[in-house]
Design a protein around this motif. Structure first.
Motif, PDB file in Angstrom:
ATOM      1  N   MET A 131      -0.434   5.066 -10.176  1.00  0.00           N
ATOM      2  CA  MET A 131      -0.124   3.844 -10.901  1.00  0.00           C
ATOM      3  C   MET A 131       0.135   4.146 -12.380  1.00  0.00           C
ATOM      4  SD  MET A 131      -2.427   0.376 -11.101  1.00  0.00           S
ATOM      5  CE  MET A 131      -2.197  -0.867 -12.367  1.00  0.00           C
ATOM      6  N   LEU A 132      -0.697   4.973 -12.978  1.00  0.00           N
ATOM      7  CA  LEU A 132      -0.553   5.269 -14.392  1.00  0.00           C
ATOM      8  C   LEU A 132       0.681   6.122 -14.674  1.00  0.00           C
ATOM      9  CD1 LEU A 132      -4.296   6.000 -15.281  1.00  0.00           C
ATOM     10  CD2 LEU A 132      -3.006   3.911 -15.701  1.00  0.00           C
ATOM     11  N   LYS A 133       0.985   7.061 -13.786  1.00  0.00           N
ATOM     12  CA  LYS A 133       2.114   7.968 -14.010  1.00  0.00           C
ATOM     13  C   LYS A 133       3.448   7.383 -13.554  1.00  0.00           C
ATOM     14  CE  LYS A 133      -0.387  12.388 -13.676  1.00  0.00           C
ATOM     15  NZ  LYS A 133      -0.489  13.650 -12.893  1.00  0.00           N
ATOM     16  N   TYR A 134       3.423   6.696 -12.397  1.00  0.00           N
ATOM     17  CA  TYR A 134       4.681   6.299 -11.761  1.00  0.00           C
ATOM     18  C   TYR A 134       4.793   4.803 -11.497  1.00  0.00           C
ATOM     19  CZ  TYR A 134       4.241  11.291 -10.809  1.00  0.00           C
ATOM     20  OH  TYR A 134       4.040  12.645 -10.937  1.00  0.00           O
ATOM     21  N   ARG A 135       3.803   4.025 -11.931  1.00  0.00           N
ATOM     22  CA  ARG A 135       3.776   2.583 -11.653  1.00  0.00           C
ATOM     23  C   ARG A 135       3.830   2.311 -10.146  1.00  0.00           C
ATOM     24  NH1 ARG A 135       2.547   3.124 -16.240  1.00  0.00           N
ATOM     25  NH2 ARG A 135       3.226   1.873 -18.033  1.00  0.00           N
ATOM     26  N   ASP A 136       3.172   3.161  -9.375  1.00  0.00           N
ATOM     27  CA  ASP A 136       3.134   3.019  -7.917  1.00  0.00           C
ATOM     28  C   ASP A 136       1.697   2.724  -7.499  1.00  0.00           C
ATOM     29  OD1 ASP A 136       3.330   3.068  -5.197  1.00  0.00           O
ATOM     30  OD2 ASP A 136       4.359   5.005  -5.076  1.00  0.00           O
ATOM     31  N   ASN A 137       1.365   1.445  -7.375  1.00  0.00           N
ATOM     32  CA  ASN A 137       0.003   1.058  -7.001  1.00  0.00           C
ATOM     33  C   ASN A 137      -0.262   1.178  -5.513  1.00  0.00           C
ATOM     34  OD1 ASN A 137       1.915  -1.141  -6.987  1.00  0.00           O
ATOM     35  ND2 ASN A 137       0.235  -2.544  -6.518  1.00  0.00           N
ATOM     36  N   PHE A 138       0.811   1.340  -4.698  1.00  0.00           N
ATOM     37  CA  PHE A 138       0.633   1.418  -3.248  1.00  0.00           C
ATOM     38  C   PHE A 138       0.647   2.852  -2.723  1.00  0.00           C
ATOM     39  CE2 PHE A 138       2.863  -2.913  -3.351  1.00  0.00           C
ATOM     40  CZ  PHE A 138       1.658  -3.588  -3.452  1.00  0.00           C
ATOM     41  N   ALA A 139       0.761   3.846  -3.589  1.00  0.00           N
ATOM     42  CA  ALA A 139       0.773   5.240  -3.142  1.00  0.00           C
ATOM     43  C   ALA A 139      -0.550   5.578  -2.454  1.00  0.00           C
ATOM     44  CB  ALA A 139       1.001   6.170  -4.324  1.00  0.00           C
ATOM     45  N   GLN A 140      -0.447   6.266  -1.336  1.00  0.00           N
ATOM     46  CA  GLN A 140      -1.626   6.703  -0.603  1.00  0.00           C
ATOM     47  C   GLN A 140      -1.497   8.212  -0.377  1.00  0.00           C
ATOM     48  OE1 GLN A 140      -3.734   3.763  -0.908  1.00  0.00           O
ATOM     49  NE2 GLN A 140      -4.429   4.407   1.102  1.00  0.00           N
ATOM     50  N   GLU A 141      -1.828   8.995  -1.393  1.00  0.00           N
ATOM     51  CA  GLU A 141      -1.728  10.448  -1.275  1.00  0.00           C
ATOM     52  C   GLU A 141      -2.723  11.001  -0.266  1.00  0.00           C
ATOM     53  OE1 GLU A 141      -0.227  11.824  -5.636  1.00  0.00           O
ATOM     54  OE2 GLU A 141      -2.337  11.217  -5.493  1.00  0.00           O
ATOM     55  N   THR A 142      -3.836  10.295  -0.120  1.00  0.00           N
ATOM     56  CA  THR A 142      -4.850  10.639   0.881  1.00  0.00           C
ATOM     57  C   THR A 142      -5.304   9.343   1.543  1.00  0.00           C
ATOM     58  OG1 THR A 142      -6.646  10.443  -0.731  1.00  0.00           O
ATOM     59  CG2 THR A 142      -5.643  12.646  -0.427  1.00  0.00           C
ATOM     60  N   PRO A 143      -5.914   9.406   2.723  1.00  0.00           N
ATOM     61  CA  PRO A 143      -6.429   8.177   3.344  1.00  0.00           C
ATOM     62  C   PRO A 143      -7.576   7.595   2.529  1.00  0.00           C
ATOM     63  CG  PRO A 143      -6.273   9.983   4.944  1.00  0.00           C
ATOM     64  CD  PRO A 143      -6.080  10.590   3.596  1.00  0.00           C
ATOM     65  N   PRO A 144      -7.863   6.309   2.702  1.00  0.00           N
ATOM     66  CA  PRO A 144      -9.051   5.728   2.062  1.00  0.00           C
ATOM     67  C   PRO A 144     -10.305   6.476   2.500  1.00  0.00           C
ATOM     68  CG  PRO A 144      -7.648   4.011   2.965  1.00  0.00           C
ATOM     69  CD  PRO A 144      -7.102   5.310   3.468  1.00  0.00           C
ATOM     70  N   GLU A 145     -11.274   6.499   1.626  1.00  0.00           N
ATOM     71  CA  GLU A 145     -12.515   7.205   1.944  1.00  0.00           C
ATOM     72  C   GLU A 145     -13.345   6.413   2.950  1.00  0.00           C
ATOM     73  OE1 GLU A 145     -14.539   9.027  -1.472  1.00  0.00           O
ATOM     74  OE2 GLU A 145     -12.762   8.517  -2.644  1.00  0.00           O
ATOM     75  N   LYS A 146     -14.260   7.113   3.599  1.00  0.00           N
ATOM     76  CA  LYS A 146     -15.021   6.538   4.718  1.00  0.00           C
ATOM     77  C   LYS A 146     -15.803   5.304   4.298  1.00  0.00           C
ATOM     78  CE  LYS A 146     -18.401   7.698   8.297  1.00  0.00           C
ATOM     79  NZ  LYS A 146     -19.254   8.773   8.870  1.00  0.00           N
TER      80      LYS A 146
END
Length: 291
Positions: free
Chosen positions: A179-194
């Protein structure tokens, strides 16, 4: 008149105002249905306004401004005209005082994105008459459940009751870089944590598997969940869910259909924006959507 549905919305980050999502589509669909059923107004409790000590406050500023919204172009919100409902605000104030709350009018409150973000998405053409109730900074779940229970009779008069907060909302455990670098709040580089997945599932189970007083017990009990503090570093984004449980958890509400997950949008890896509808409009059902 049959009672109107009640909604718990996860408003998410400020970028939920500017970016398209299934949650935004669901909010708009709910707004369209509300207008089709000629609602009289909206009663809201958000996540960013709380009163100290044992106080509650009701927004009574006749010409409120809007707090700025980060990462959203001003054209998305600056020209949207807010419509504070002062007559209903006075009614709500009297109802709260009659129920024993230390409730006061606040004639200087400026509206915050947690409420007007939702109103813009639901009612983009025109803001309906709206009353905003503060939280109390002690964040007692049963206190806020009682607030919802106190204003519940307004559902029978055609008012829409909404709580806005978050199903999983811990700013300290989000992944902010996209979000801070690319204005992409929906990026999911990894799955949500458990922990986020576990608490999110518990929230859905509470809202969709309980009705009436059982809903009130289930939602307020979530603040004792083993993953609650992981999911909510602070309580401000959850007690509006307790407010909603009070508004939708009377014995009469056992006759309503169970709550439904209408949409869901993950942001910043670990922020889960679940959108719930409790009850239904006579003769209609809101279609579910997920993202």
């Amino acid at each position: 008149m049959a009672p109107t549905p009640v909604f718990f919305y996860s408003h998410g980050s400020t970028m939920m105002l500017g970016e398209q999502s299934s949650s935004a589509d669901f909010w708009k669909q709910c707004g369209d249905e509300a207008l089709a059923h000629n609602i009289k107004g909206v009663i809201m409790m958000g996540a960013h306004w709380d009163a100290t000590s044992d106080r509650l406050e009701v927004a009574m500023n006749p010409s409120p401004g809007k707090s700025p919204v980060a990462y959203v172009h001003p054209s998305k919100y600056v020209n949207y005209k807010l419509e504070p409902d002062l007559p209903t605000g006075n009614r709500v104030l009297a109802m709260l005082q009659d129920a024993g709350f230390n409730a006061h009018a606040n004639d200087k409150f400026e509206w915050i994105h947690d409420t007007y973000l939702i109103l813009i998405r639901m009612f983009p053409e025109k803001c309906p008459p709206t009353t905003i109730i503060s939280m109390n900074a002690r964040f007692d779940p049963h206190f806020h459940m009682k607030v919802g229970s106190t204003v519940r009779p307004l559902r029978n008069e055609g008012y829409l009751i909404i709580g806005t907060g978050g199903a999983v909302h811990n700013l300290y455990r989000n992944r902010w870089a996209p979000m801070l670098k690319y204005r992409d709040n929906f990026a999911q580089e990894t799955p949500p944590e458990k922990w986020a997945l576990e608490f999110r599932q518990s929230v859905e189970d509470c809202f969709t598997q309980n009705r009436g007083p059982a809903l009130r017990r289930a939602v307020t009990r979530l603040m004792k969940h083993p993953q609650y503090r992981d999911a909510h570093a602070t309580d401000d984004h959850f007690v509006s869910a307790c407010f909603v449980s009070g508004a939708a958890g009377d014995w009469e509400d056992e006759e309503q259909e169970k709550g439904r997950l209408g949409a869901e949008t993950w942001e910043l890896t670990n922020m889960c924006n679940s959108q719930f509808m409790l009850g239904s409009w006579p003769g209609s059902r809101t279609a579910a959507a997920t993202a």
